[in-house]
Motif scaffolding. Structure first.
Motif, mmCIF file in Angstrom:
data_model
loop_
_atom_site.group_PDB
_atom_site.id
_atom_site.type_symbol
_atom_site.label_atom_id
_atom_site.label_comp_id
_atom_site.label_asym_id
_atom_site.label_seq_id
_atom_site.Cartn_x
_atom_site.Cartn_y
_atom_site.Cartn_z
ATOM 1 N N LYS A 1 0.856 -1.184 0.000
ATOM 2 C CA LYS A 1 0.000 0.000 0.000
ATOM 3 C C LYS A 1 0.893 1.236 0.000
ATOM 4 O O LYS A 1 2.041 1.185 0.445
ATOM 5 C CB LYS A 1 -0.912 0.020 1.237
ATOM 6 C CG LYS A 1 -1.855 -1.157 1.334
ATOM 7 C CD LYS A 1 -2.637 -1.166 2.638
ATOM 8 C CE LYS A 1 -3.752 -0.142 2.657
ATOM 9 N NZ LYS A 1 -4.641 -0.331 3.834
ATOM 10 N N ASP B 1 -0.140 4.297 1.425
ATOM 11 C CA ASP B 1 -0.747 5.278 2.321
ATOM 12 C C ASP B 1 0.342 5.947 3.167
ATOM 13 O O ASP B 1 1.532 5.609 3.075
ATOM 14 C CB ASP B 1 -1.819 4.631 3.198
ATOM 15 C CG ASP B 1 -1.291 3.456 4.010
ATOM 16 O OD1 ASP B 1 -0.066 3.216 4.006
ATOM 17 O OD2 ASP B 1 -2.099 2.764 4.645
ATOM 18 N N ASP B 2 -0.062 6.889 3.996
ATOM 19 C CA ASP B 2 0.881 7.636 4.823
ATOM 20 C C ASP B 2 1.715 6.708 5.695
ATOM 21 O O ASP B 2 2.931 6.876 5.829
ATOM 22 C CB ASP B 2 0.104 8.639 5.684
ATOM 23 C CG ASP B 2 1.008 9.411 6.636
ATOM 24 O OD1 ASP B 2 1.715 10.317 6.161
ATOM 25 O OD2 ASP B 2 1.002 9.100 7.847
#
Length: 303
Positions: A120, A122-123
């Motif tokens: 992933k 994401d952050d």
């Protein structure tokens, strides 16, 4: 993102990738080595029969059996398919997993060094990549985020968050100290990051860093009957994550003819000539170099 509490460290998904297996044995004897405040860390030996038989797998690749449709298909019942359903019940079920985070430990015969594969972008994962690089400057970060987590068929995709630690070069059924040490260091860095992230105590990280994103896989040259007729070019062999431009030699046919790369982007090959992929006649994966930018108050001006 919710706090991560339950972490599963998995080794032996492939029975002849020994670093993760022997680290797992070590950590099962001395669990305090992977214990972290606020985390419940457990271990799982994924493919014990593969290890007993000294094979990557008994019937099929265990790390390709975790698509939701396959987990739900009871007619898929050979050893690895059945084992996947057992693991999914233990760590999952996928989509509503008991494990918040999975670290799946792998070796490759390719010259990839210490590589962290993030599923992933994401952050959380971007910061994890930056943190691992701060502890292991020699590490390589690869994003395989081309599909949603629920669409991945890897074991690590059972949980909402999961990564693959991929370290090489190491021959199958062999242990190399440098490779095992890299794997242990990277696993500790990941666990440290999770514990720090939970407490909002991640230290200052660079505002950006270089990484790679998976684009495609290439097969070895074949004739019309699917017979292999060539090999990876000697200039590409062992040059994982070195740039490949259009017109560069990429394969040599057995008659001596060179085949050149004709892609429309600068590619960064990895998993070059991975021995385990010969059953699918795969030659390598190709990625693009990317710059990951962090947007947070604790980033600092360095690259």
């Amino acid at each position: 993102m919710k706090k991560i509490e339950h972490v599963s460290v998995v080794g032996g998904t492939h029975g002849n990738e020994f670093s993760g297996i022997y680290l797992l044995k070590k950590w099962q004897k001395s669990s305090q080595l992977i214990a972290r405040e606020g985390l419940n860390v457990n271990t799982l030996f994924a493919n014990p029969n593969g290890f007993k038989e000294n094979k990557r797998y008994i019937d099929c690749d265990l790390n390709r059996q975790f698509a939701l449709k396959d987990l739900a298909n009871e007619t898929l019942a050979n050893y690895e398919q059945s084992r996947a359903k057992v693991i999914n019940a233990q760590l999952g079920p996928k989509g509503n997993a008991k494990s918040d985070f999975i670290i799946d430990l792998h070796n490759t015969t390719s010259n990839m060094g210490p590589t962290l594969i993030l599923l992933k972008s994401d952050d959380f994962n971007k910061k994890m990549g930056a943190y691992v690089l701060s502890k292991m400057p020699e590490a390589i970060i690869v994003f395989e985020d081309h599909v949603d987590m629920h669409e991945h068929y890897f074991l690590a995709s059972i949980a909402e968050q999961g990564v693959i630690v991929e370290i090489g070069p190491q021959p199958q059924s062999v242990i190399r100290q440098d490779v095992l040490d890299w794997m242990e260091t990277m696993t500790h860095a990941i666990l440290d990051f999770i514990a720090l992230y939970n407490k909002d105590e991640v230290p200052s990280l660079p505002k950006c860093y270089e990484a790679y994103r998976y684009v495609e896989s290439l097969k070895l040259p074949e004739d019309d009957d699917g017979e292999r007729i060539g090999m990876v070019h000697k200039n590409v062999q062992d040059n994982d994550f070195k740039p490949l431009k259009s017109g560069d030699a990429i394969f040599t046919l057995f008659d001596g003819t060179e085949v050149t790369y004709q892609g429309d982007y600068e590619a960064y090959p990895h998993f070059i000539n991975e021995a385990a992929y010969y059953d699918n006649n795969l030659a390598m994966s190709l990625g693009e170099k990317i710059v990951i930018k962090l947007d947070n108050d604790k980033s600092v001006d360095r690259f």
